[in-house]
Design an enzyme around this catalytic site. Structure first.
Site, PDB file in Angstrom:
ATOM      1  N   THR A  21      92.309  -2.452  21.234  1.00  0.00           N
ATOM      2  CA  THR A  21      93.264  -3.384  22.254  1.00  0.00           C
ATOM      3  C   THR A  21      92.731  -4.987  21.821  1.00  0.00           C
ATOM      4  O   THR A  21      93.811  -5.539  21.964  1.00  0.00           O
ATOM      5  CB  THR A  21      93.297  -2.924  23.474  1.00  0.00           C
ATOM      6  OG1 THR A  21      93.817  -1.207  23.593  1.00  0.00           O
ATOM      7  CG2 THR A  21      94.032  -3.526  24.293  1.00  0.00           C
ATOM      8  N   SER A  72      90.888   2.911  18.271  1.00  0.00           N
ATOM      9  CA  SER A  72      89.645   3.816  18.320  1.00  0.00           C
ATOM     10  C   SER A  72      89.827   5.407  18.581  1.00  0.00           C
ATOM     11  O   SER A  72      88.897   5.984  18.222  1.00  0.00           O
ATOM     12  CB  SER A  72      88.816   3.175  19.529  1.00  0.00           C
ATOM     13  OG  SER A  72      89.266   3.563  20.894  1.00  0.00           O
ATOM     14  N   THR A 105      88.796   0.855  23.289  1.00  0.00           N
ATOM     15  CA  THR A 105      88.294   1.314  24.388  1.00  0.00           C
ATOM     16  C   THR A 105      88.242   2.628  24.707  1.00  0.00           C
ATOM     17  O   THR A 105      87.160   3.482  25.455  1.00  0.00           O
ATOM     18  CB  THR A 105      88.792   0.680  25.821  1.00  0.00           C
ATOM     19  OG1 THR A 105      90.261   0.976  25.884  1.00  0.00           O
ATOM     20  CG2 THR A 105      88.320  -0.956  26.024  1.00  0.00           C
ATOM     21  N   ASP A 106      89.179   3.147  24.090  1.00  0.00           N
ATOM     22  CA  ASP A 106      89.420   4.941  24.110  1.00  0.00           C
ATOM     23  C   ASP A 106      87.955   5.705  23.660  1.00  0.00           C
ATOM     24  O   ASP A 106      87.690   6.690  24.207  1.00  0.00           O
ATOM     25  CB  ASP A 106      90.464   5.445  23.305  1.00  0.00           C
ATOM     26  CG  ASP A 106      91.870   5.129  23.898  1.00  0.00           C
ATOM     27  OD1 ASP A 106      91.781   4.471  25.007  1.00  0.00           O
ATOM     28  OD2 ASP A 106      92.913   5.293  23.273  1.00  0.00           O
TER      29      ASP A 106
END
Length: 341
Positions: A21, A72, A105-106
């Site tokens: 992101t 990710s 961030t995942d």
């Protein structure tokens, strides 16, 4: 090496971009679409991420590279190994003082934990990302990147293991997890952050007690592959076929994210015993996400030859289990590893 006006050398920080992101692009806020939720991940290249953050060039000499450009969620074990090898190689260079990785961030917490276990260096390694794309009304990526470089460039960051810097907090890769789908303070740690970034300088309040980096037995130079380890999450009306699916793919171990403290429903207990008899290691964790699982509590781990986590959540337990199996550890040795790390 570049030097400042007073003659002192600027720290040289390698910045590895992998997408996510923080490199996302979406509609402009005035285009009638949601400013944060509707965007395409992994678009902006590394050099543009850097140029969009005033002050970075004065803080450190940056060497940027675009290792990956992916969401990710698309990180595989092979890409994780690629990242770890590249970070370790950069840390081995005398002219590199620290490494910053921009990441979606995942799965950021998983990559950070893997590097925490496999990069044998005391040099700062810092991961950061963003909850909002750069085109959002109030993007968080630029400040997160500025703070990540500030932490990586500061001498006090050495020897603390791999770090995650988000929303002015400095977390240990061992503990941090994403706990909200959208908020900029989504990353939290059950024992609190290690410190904070204050006026561009890290302030520290606790240290990590468990082995990492140079004290880890899983240096990336010793790991050429990761055996397949699956995760099965508990829920009402569970069926044993969930485990069968992983064994049919050749899984060497299965992390069972059980209810509460790792509770196994009576109907599933024979299936878990059968897995142990087949040589597939069962790792009992909890779907709760924090807190320890106690061996032989509510399930006979000794009879099943299963093991339990300490307080590792299921994704961390998967990675630690895979690293132990890559070194051909027995179930008894894996149990000690889970308690030690």
């Amino acid at each position: 090496m570049k030097t400042t006006l007073n003659g002192t050398r600027k720290p040289c920080i390698a910045l590895i971009a992998t997408g996510g992101t923080i490199a996302g692009v979406g509609p402009k806020p005035d285009a009638g679409a949601a400013p944060s939720a509707a965007y395409q991940s992994a678009v902006t290249p590394a050099d543009e991420l850097v140029s969009a953050v005033p002050g970075l060039s004065g803080m450190a000499q940056l060497k940027t590279e675009q290792l990956l450009q992916i969401d990710s969620a698309d990180f595989t074990d092979e890409r994780l190994l690629l990242l770890a090898r590249r970070v370790a190689a950069l840390c081995d260079q005398d002219d590199i003082d620290g490494v910053v990785v921009t990441h979606g961030t995942d799965t950021l917490e998983e990559s950070a934990y893997f590097l925490h276990l496999t990069v044998p260096s005391t040099k700062p390694v810092v991961l950061t990302g963003a909850m909002r794309p750069g085109t959002a009304l109030a993007p968080d990526g630029p400040l997160n990147l500025l703070h990540a470089v500030a932490v990586a460039a500061h001498p006090s960051s050495s020897g603390r293991g791999v770090l995650v810097v988000m929303n002015e907090d400095i977390h240990s890769a061992r503990d941090v997890t994403k706990s909200h789908t959208m908020r900029v303070n989504a990353f939290t740690s059950p024992y609190g952050p290690l410190g904070s970034v204050v006026e561009g300088v890290p302030r520290w309040y606790r240290v990590v007690a468990r082995p990492h980096t140079t004290a880890s037995e899983f240096g990336i130079g010793q790991i050429d592959h990761l055996p397949l380890v699956g995760i099965v999450t508990s829920h009402g009306q569970m069926r044993s076929e969930s485990f069968d699916a992983w064994t049919s793919l050749g899984a060497k171990a299965i992390v069972y994210a059980g209810f509460g403290g790792g509770t196994v429903p009576l109907a599933l207990q024979p299936a878990l015993r059968e897995l142990g008899a087949q040589g597939v290691c069962v790792v009992r964790a909890s779907r709760v996400g924090s807190g320890p699982v106690i061996r032989n509590a509510s399930f006979d781990d000794d009879a099943c030859d299963s093991v339990v986590v300490d307080d590792q959540n299921p994704p961390r337990a998967r990675l630690l289990t895979a690293l132990a199996l890559a070194k051909s550890y027995t179930a008894a040795e894996l149990q000690q590893v889970l308690w030690r790390y």
